[in-house]
Every structure is written in C-alpha cells, then in structure tokens.
Design a protein around this motif. Sequence first.
Motif, mmCIF file in Angstrom:
data_model
loop_
_atom_site.group_PDB
_atom_site.id
_atom_site.type_symbol
_atom_site.label_atom_id
_atom_site.label_comp_id
_atom_site.label_asym_id
_atom_site.label_seq_id
_atom_site.Cartn_x
_atom_site.Cartn_y
_atom_site.Cartn_z
ATOM 1 N N TYR A 79 0.845 -1.187 0.000
ATOM 2 C CA TYR A 79 0.000 0.000 0.000
ATOM 3 C C TYR A 79 0.885 1.244 0.000
ATOM 4 O O TYR A 79 1.825 1.341 0.794
ATOM 5 N N VAL A 80 0.580 2.191 -0.903
ATOM 6 C CA VAL A 80 1.345 3.437 -1.022
ATOM 7 C C VAL A 80 0.368 4.599 -1.042
ATOM 8 O O VAL A 80 -0.651 4.552 -1.732
ATOM 9 N N TRP A 81 0.693 5.646 -0.290
ATOM 10 C CA TRP A 81 -0.139 6.853 -0.286
ATOM 11 C C TRP A 81 0.766 8.059 -0.097
ATOM 12 O O TRP A 81 1.539 8.122 0.847
ATOM 13 N N ASN A 82 0.672 9.003 -1.041
ATOM 14 C CA ASN A 82 1.367 10.276 -0.900
ATOM 15 C C ASN A 82 0.431 11.250 -0.212
ATOM 16 O O ASN A 82 -0.631 11.569 -0.736
ATOM 17 N N ALA A 83 0.825 11.710 0.964
ATOM 18 C CA ALA A 83 0.019 12.655 1.725
ATOM 19 C C ALA A 83 0.569 14.059 1.540
ATOM 20 O O ALA A 83 1.783 14.265 1.564
ATOM 21 N N ASN A 84 -0.339 15.008 1.364
ATOM 22 C CA ASN A 84 0.034 16.416 1.286
ATOM 23 C C ASN A 84 -0.242 17.016 2.656
ATOM 24 O O ASN A 84 -1.379 17.278 3.013
ATOM 25 N N ILE A 143 4.624 13.527 2.040
ATOM 26 C CA ILE A 143 5.206 12.392 2.758
ATOM 27 C C ILE A 143 4.553 11.127 2.220
ATOM 28 O O ILE A 143 3.340 11.005 2.198
ATOM 29 N N GLN A 144 5.387 10.198 1.804
ATOM 30 C CA GLN A 144 4.884 8.958 1.212
ATOM 31 C C GLN A 144 4.962 7.818 2.222
ATOM 32 O O GLN A 144 6.020 7.575 2.813
ATOM 33 N N LEU A 145 3.841 7.146 2.425
ATOM 34 C CA LEU A 145 3.789 5.934 3.238
ATOM 35 C C LEU A 145 3.867 4.737 2.308
ATOM 36 O O LEU A 145 3.144 4.666 1.316
ATOM 37 N N ASP A 171 6.783 12.971 -11.675
ATOM 38 C CA ASP A 171 7.230 14.362 -11.716
ATOM 39 C C ASP A 171 7.284 15.008 -10.338
ATOM 40 O O ASP A 171 8.008 15.970 -10.133
ATOM 41 N N ILE A 172 6.515 14.501 -9.395
ATOM 42 C CA ILE A 172 6.462 15.079 -8.054
ATOM 43 C C ILE A 172 6.993 14.043 -7.069
ATOM 44 O O ILE A 172 6.351 13.029 -6.818
ATOM 45 N N GLN A 173 8.173 14.302 -6.560
ATOM 46 C CA GLN A 173 8.802 13.373 -5.628
ATOM 47 C C GLN A 173 8.452 13.734 -4.186
ATOM 48 O O GLN A 173 8.369 14.908 -3.837
ATOM 49 N N PRO A 174 8.258 12.728 -3.337
ATOM 50 C CA PRO A 174 7.976 13.006 -1.923
ATOM 51 C C PRO A 174 9.154 13.723 -1.253
ATOM 52 O O PRO A 174 10.315 13.511 -1.616
ATOM 53 N N HIS A 175 8.836 14.549 -0.277
ATOM 54 C CA HIS A 175 9.873 15.214 0.512
ATOM 55 C C HIS A 175 10.422 14.271 1.582
ATOM 56 O O HIS A 175 11.530 14.472 2.079
ATOM 57 N N GLY A 176 9.637 13.270 1.950
ATOM 58 C CA GLY A 176 10.046 12.277 2.930
ATOM 59 C C GLY A 176 9.294 10.982 2.702
ATOM 60 O O GLY A 176 8.243 10.975 2.058
ATOM 61 N N ASP A 199 19.097 12.859 6.808
ATOM 62 C CA ASP A 199 19.619 13.292 5.502
ATOM 63 C C ASP A 199 18.652 12.968 4.373
ATOM 64 O O ASP A 199 18.485 13.761 3.444
ATOM 65 N N THR A 200 18.026 11.793 4.444
ATOM 66 C CA THR A 200 17.098 11.378 3.388
ATOM 67 C C THR A 200 15.636 11.543 3.799
ATOM 68 O O THR A 200 14.740 11.236 3.021
ATOM 69 N N LYS A 201 15.433 11.987 5.031
ATOM 70 C CA LYS A 201 14.074 12.162 5.569
ATOM 71 C C LYS A 201 13.261 10.875 5.406
ATOM 72 O O LYS A 201 12.165 10.867 4.879
ATOM 73 N N THR A 202 13.869 9.786 5.875
ATOM 74 C CA THR A 202 13.269 8.464 5.764
ATOM 75 C C THR A 202 13.087 7.845 7.142
ATOM 76 O O THR A 202 14.040 7.775 7.918
ATOM 77 N N ALA A 203 11.863 7.408 7.414
ATOM 78 C CA ALA A 203 11.564 6.659 8.638
ATOM 79 C C ALA A 203 11.241 5.225 8.244
ATOM 80 O O ALA A 203 10.617 4.988 7.214
ATOM 81 N N ILE A 204 11.684 4.290 9.066
ATOM 82 C CA ILE A 204 11.414 2.881 8.840
ATOM 83 C C ILE A 204 10.900 2.298 10.151
ATOM 84 O O ILE A 204 11.586 2.393 11.175
ATOM 85 N N PHE A 205 9.701 1.724 10.112
ATOM 86 C CA PHE A 205 9.107 1.092 11.288
ATOM 87 C C PHE A 205 9.060 -0.407 11.058
ATOM 88 O O PHE A 205 8.646 -0.857 9.994
ATOM 89 N N HIS A 206 9.462 -1.141 12.057
ATOM 90 C CA HIS A 206 9.390 -2.598 12.005
ATOM 91 C C HIS A 206 8.400 -3.096 13.043
ATOM 92 O O HIS A 206 8.486 -2.740 14.225
#
Length: 120
Positions: free
Chosen positions: A41-46, A52-54, A77-82, A102-109
């Motif tokens: 599942y992918v969702w780009n939130a504004n 921010i992309q989940l 054309d529109i890349q997520p900021h995080g 640096d990459t504004k990336t969160a990873i949850f396990h």
Amino acid sequence: MLCNYITEAKGRVESDKNISLEKRNELVAEAKELLHYSEYYVWNANINGVIIQLRTNNQHLYDFWADNWFPAPLNRDIQPHGRLYAIMGIPNKEPIAYYNSDTKTAIFHNTAYYGLCKSW
C-alpha cells in the motif's frame, strides 16, 4: 471501511532517530524485499504542502494514513519530501522505529500503531 484491528504495540516503540545513510539503505532494501505485490500500500500525503509517502504492507496503517491526510499526486514528476516505510511481519524482531534525517526516511518494524506513524 470499518475494521476492528487491534495493534500489538499500544504506544511509541523503541527508536533510533540518528541512523547512518548506510543503515538507512540497508533497512530500505530489506523493507522493499518484504513489500509483496499482494500486500503493498502506497499513499502520498500532502501535509501543508509537504509530501510524505507511506509505503506499508499493513492495510490498517494505510487506511488511517489515507483517511487523515489530503492526497498528493502519485506520479514521477512530483517526488515526496520524505518517506515512511512501515513493515509488519518481520520474524524475530521487536517493534522499533528508525530515522535518517539526511534522506528524511523513517522505517518502522513490526508496529501498526498509527499514533507513531502520524507523529513522525
């Protein structure tokens, strides 16, 4: 859709908010291997103009994320900021959250607690 999903983690989990780029890349590669087509599942939130992309394999998190944030375009054309990867079902791993600034990336396990997801 109404769902009586019960999360195992009922609050914030242990976290490391200062992982290296190498550790981030390793965790993202692992996440991508665990995101199977049938449960991806992918969702780009504004969020006030910040996209921010989940990316998750958990429909519960996806449903809450999509219900609580305005959609942002999902195109090349529109890349997520995080990005936020939330991966469930990793065997022999305690719930934990990681972040690379640096990459504004969160990873949850192994945590489907939405309160953690939205606050990060």
